[in-house]
Design a protein around this motif. Structure first.
Motif, mmCIF file in Angstrom:
data_model
loop_
_atom_site.group_PDB
_atom_site.id
_atom_site.type_symbol
_atom_site.label_atom_id
_atom_site.label_comp_id
_atom_site.label_asym_id
_atom_site.label_seq_id
_atom_site.Cartn_x
_atom_site.Cartn_y
_atom_site.Cartn_z
ATOM 1 N N LEU A 206 -14.229 9.271 9.228
ATOM 2 C CA LEU A 206 -13.793 7.896 9.044
ATOM 3 C C LEU A 206 -14.747 7.116 8.145
ATOM 4 N N ASP A 207 -16.028 7.544 8.083
ATOM 5 C CA ASP A 207 -16.987 6.843 7.246
ATOM 6 C C ASP A 207 -16.780 7.133 5.769
ATOM 7 N N ARG A 208 -15.841 8.024 5.423
ATOM 8 C CA ARG A 208 -15.568 8.342 4.024
ATOM 9 C C ARG A 208 -14.107 8.096 3.646
ATOM 10 N N CYS A 209 -13.310 7.578 4.563
ATOM 11 C CA CYS A 209 -11.887 7.355 4.309
ATOM 12 C C CYS A 209 -11.621 5.883 4.003
ATOM 13 N N SER A 210 -10.741 5.631 3.050
ATOM 14 C CA SER A 210 -10.337 4.273 2.686
ATOM 15 C C SER A 210 -8.887 4.057 3.098
ATOM 16 N N THR A 211 -8.506 2.794 3.274
ATOM 17 C CA THR A 211 -7.149 2.461 3.685
ATOM 18 C C THR A 211 -6.612 1.312 2.835
ATOM 19 N N LEU A 212 -5.287 1.179 2.855
ATOM 20 C CA LEU A 212 -4.609 0.097 2.145
ATOM 21 C C LEU A 212 -3.462 -0.409 3.010
ATOM 22 N N PHE A 213 -3.530 -1.685 3.376
ATOM 23 C CA PHE A 213 -2.465 -2.353 4.128
ATOM 24 C C PHE A 213 -1.745 -3.295 3.168
ATOM 25 N N THR A 214 -0.437 -3.099 3.027
ATOM 26 C CA THR A 214 0.343 -3.843 2.032
ATOM 27 C C THR A 214 1.422 -4.663 2.720
ATOM 28 N N ILE A 215 1.529 -5.928 2.312
ATOM 29 C CA ILE A 215 2.618 -6.806 2.743
ATOM 30 C C ILE A 215 3.436 -7.131 1.494
ATOM 31 N N SER A 216 4.690 -6.721 1.488
ATOM 32 C CA SER A 216 5.579 -6.982 0.353
ATOM 33 C C SER A 216 6.503 -8.136 0.703
ATOM 34 N N LEU A 217 6.566 -9.117 -0.172
ATOM 35 C CA LEU A 217 7.377 -10.316 0.042
ATOM 36 C C LEU A 217 8.416 -10.422 -1.070
ATOM 37 N N GLU A 218 9.675 -10.491 -0.700
ATOM 38 C CA GLU A 218 10.774 -10.664 -1.654
ATOM 39 C C GLU A 218 11.561 -11.910 -1.267
ATOM 40 N N GLN A 219 11.797 -12.786 -2.263
ATOM 41 C CA GLN A 219 12.491 -14.055 -2.037
ATOM 42 C C GLN A 219 13.648 -14.166 -3.020
ATOM 43 N N GLN A 220 14.825 -14.456 -2.485
ATOM 44 C CA GLN A 220 16.021 -14.535 -3.310
ATOM 45 C C GLN A 220 16.196 -15.942 -3.850
#
Length: 567
Positions: A206-220
């Motif tokens: 875990l001390d060598r692993c990276s993560t990415l949390f993504t929030i995608s927002l779409e507006q009509q």
């Protein structure tokens, strides 16, 4: 690093960089490297023993992680929300070693909330307070990048390869990554915590692993077009120098403009040098693990501060995109059929257009909601399969196999010791003739010592085997415990979602009943008022009729009187 051509619709957006320390020691602490914070935007560092000159580094913010986190969030991080609401991509890149305080900055502790929780909560609050009432779709995803270059979908682990593709209009798209549709802050935060817990099962380092949390927002929009923005929250781990024992942070390759390393390189190219408003926070612990660690980290962040992104508004119309792509495919097919011979460039172009069309189809809201439900069903089936598996029987088999191995090892050791004793007795019998008592006793003691040493070696082997089995069973129990935690969290999320849906349905029902009751009350009040008016009108009509009747009677009585008088 991918270079973005500057267009008229693009605007420059320099990468904003902040450095956060866990502590800022004074010169009397005996450290080789002395760091002095000059103000909230600059610091200086000097190596006392090397006799070097003072080096000054300037950033957008220099802060203490224990006391100034809220200030940095308000000044650098929170403004990203307004950019995302307008349809721009934004990114928060947090980097540092595993012990630099990075996790506490991101996820918080019992004293204060982390940056991720604050950003997610403020985003939904801003959207709920909006007065435009535009239709919107919000999805979240969570991915882990391991040290061998592989990726793990933390919200829905699977064996499919996750790829990053670039569409000329839609921008960067991550295929085979599970995106879950959310409508509330609580749902998004629960999914982030679920991904954080799944990290422990996904990778051993875990001390060598990276993560990415993504929030995608779409507006009509009212015109039918769609505003799209991605909020990417990077958690990068590693040292600020190549060849480090714990691995180098991916930022090193970004600064040196080296080729992208898989998905994480492509995504970081977009955040640092691409189409995104970006903030970089580097967490640093001043207690150095190796000489020059602090200087390397500050030099790295100073170089990243010179990066400039070129951002543009993400706005498109799905129907128009599909119509244009289908028209281009139709024209190209007609061209290929009319020429009679296949041109490699036309075939490649046709394949590219078909792939782009499929990518556009996957971005439709209906398709994303359908896939989100599909991913949720996959998670439930996987957890159900894990819970239905005879885990205890597996442990019983593991325990039985371990006991069988230990019994066999004990028997082998006992046979070995017994054989050694028998050999010792035979040797002593051969040496009895012509030997003195003292020599005979010495030989016996020497042989007994060898037997005892052999017994000790056998016992150590048994102990080592037992420790190995115990460690294996402990790891199995630990894995099962994590699985049960994930299952409980999934059940809780489902229960909460079911309760929310039930509450929403009841609220809609009661609102409908209330609206019907109000409409009936208004209708009855209007009818009552109308009846009152009709009643009043009838009274007036009756009074007029009474008056007319009275007048008529009076007129009829006067002629009768005159006739009587004449007689």
């Amino acid at each position: 690093m991918t270079q973005i051509l500057v267009k008229e619709a693009m605007e420059q957006a320099p990468v904003r960089v902040a450095v956060g320390f866990q502590n800022v020691p004074g010169e009397d602490e005996g450290m080789l490297t002395s760091v002095t914070v000059k103000d909230s935007r600059s610091l200086s560092i000097i190596n006392r023993n090397a006799g070097q000159k003072e080096q000054v580094f300037r950033y957008d913010a220099v802060f203490n992680q224990d006391t100034d986190q809220e200030i940095v969030y308000e000044e650098l991080v929170k403004p990203l929300i307004s950019r995302a609401r307008l349809g721009y991509n934004v990114a928060l890149v947090v980097s540092g070693t595993y012990v630099s305080g990075k996790n506490r900055l991101l996820r918080g502790d019992e004293k204060q909330d982390g940056i991720v929780q604050k950003l997610t909560k403020d985003l939904f609050e801003e959207l709920d307070k909006g007065e435009d009432h535009r239709k919107r779709l919000i999805t979240v995803s969570n991915i882990q990048f391991q040290i061998d270059g592989s990726t793990v979908d933390l919200l829905n682990p699977h064996d499919r390869e996750i790829q990053c593709l670039h569409h000329p209009v839609l921008g960067l798209i991550t295929e085979e990554l599970s995106e879950f549709v959310v409508s509330r802050y609580e749902d998004a935060w629960d999914l982030y915590l679920q991904g954080a817990k799944a990290e422990k099962l996904a990778g051993a380092h875990l001390d060598r692993c990276s993560t990415l949390f993504t929030i995608s927002l779409e507006q009509q929009e009212t015109s039918g077009s769609c505003l799209h923005s991605s909020i990417r929250l990077f958690d990068l781990t590693g040292e600020a120098e190549k060849g480090a024992v714990n691995g180098a942070t991916p930022l090193v390759y970004i600064l040196n403009a080296e080729p992208s390393h898989g998905c994480i390189g492509t995504l970081l190219d977009e955040a640092l040098g691409g189409n995104s408003y970006s903030v970089l926070i580097y967490c640093l612990k001043l207690t150095e693990s190796w000489p020059g660690q602090t200087v390397s980290a500050l030099t790295l962040t100073q170089g990243l501060k010179d990066l400039t992104n070129y951002v543009t508004l993400n706005c498109w119309d799905y129907r128009e995109l599909m119509q244009n792509l289908r028209a281009s495919i139709r024209e190209l097919r007609m061209k290929i059929s009319s020429n009679g011979d296949l041109c490699n460039e036309d075939v490649k172009r046709l394949g590219s257009l078909v792939q782009e069309l499929q990518m556009v189809k996957q971005q439709r809201w209906e398709r994303k909601e359908e896939r989100s439900q599909q991913f949720g069903e996959e998670c439930r089936q996987r957890l159900a399969a894990k819970s239905a598996a005879p885990f205890h029987s597996d442990l019983d088999r593991v325990y039985a196999a371990a006991m069988k191995r230990r019994s066999k090892l004990a028997e082998d050791n006992a046979a070995l010791v017994q054989g050694e004793l028998m050999r010792m007795e035979r040797e002593l019998q051969l040496h009895e003739a012509g030997s003195t008592v003292t020599a005979d006793g010495t030989a016996r003691l020497r042989r007994e010592r060898e037997v005892v040493v052999l017994q000790l070696v056998a016992l150590r082997r048994e102990k080592k085997e037992a420790e190995k089995d115990l460690q294996s069973m402990h790891q199995n129990y630990k894995t099962e415990l994590e699985n049960q935690k994930l299952k409980a969290l999934q059940v809780l999320r489902e229960f909460r979602e079911a309760s929310r849906l039930q509450l929403t349905a009841l609220e809609k029902r009661y609102r409908k009943l209330l609206q019907d009751a109000i409409q009936d009350a208004v209708y009855l009040a209007a009818q009552k008022q109308q009846l009152e008016l009709d009643k009043q009108h009838l009274k007036e009509t009756i009074a007029e009729l009474h008056d007319q009747l009275s007048v008529t009677k009076q007129r009829g009585a006067i002629p009768h009187r005159r006739d009587g008088a004449a007689d």
